[in-house]
Design an enzyme around this catalytic site. Structure first.
Site, PDB file in Angstrom:
ATOM      1  N   CYS A  10       1.159  -1.363  -0.180  1.00  0.00           N
ATOM      2  CA  CYS A  10       0.503  -0.451  -0.299  1.00  0.00           C
ATOM      3  C   CYS A  10       0.966   1.053   0.446  1.00  0.00           C
ATOM      4  CB  CYS A  10      -0.979   0.167   1.230  1.00  0.00           C
ATOM      5  SG  CYS A  10       0.114   0.166   2.866  1.00  0.00           S
ATOM      6  N   CYS A  13       2.995   1.914   3.309  1.00  0.00           N
ATOM      7  CA  CYS A  13       4.257   0.666   3.423  1.00  0.00           C
ATOM      8  C   CYS A  13       5.128   1.459   2.323  1.00  0.00           C
ATOM      9  CB  CYS A  13       3.419  -0.054   2.491  1.00  0.00           C
ATOM     10  SG  CYS A  13       1.648  -1.258   4.307  1.00  0.00           S
TER      11      CYS A  13
END
Length: 76
Positions: A10, A13
């Protein structure tokens, strides 16, 4: 020292990964950085919300993007 960034890819992240690399570069230390996207491994750490930051097998943060300064504090 080994740093693991836990997340499935994501945006948060990826942002944490970028900040970890910045903190490591500023520290001048040799650090192994690994991105962990395997859900089973992430759950093995007991992490339920990503991104997660693990240093030498110890979970330091979950569910938020740390600042470069916060990450650098773990590297001393």
């Amino acid at each position: 020292m080994k740093i693991e960034i836990l997340g499935t890819g994501c945006a948060k992240c990826n942002e944490l990964e970028m900040k970890v690399k910045q903190a490591v570069a500023q520290s001048g230390k040799f650090v192994q950085i690994e991105k962990v996207s395997d859900i089973q491994k992430i759950m093995g750490y007991g992490v339920m919300s990503t991104p997660g930051l693990v240093i030498d097998g110890v979970v330091k943060s979950t569910g938020r993007v740390l600042s470069v300064e916060e990450i650098a504090a773990f590297l001393v």
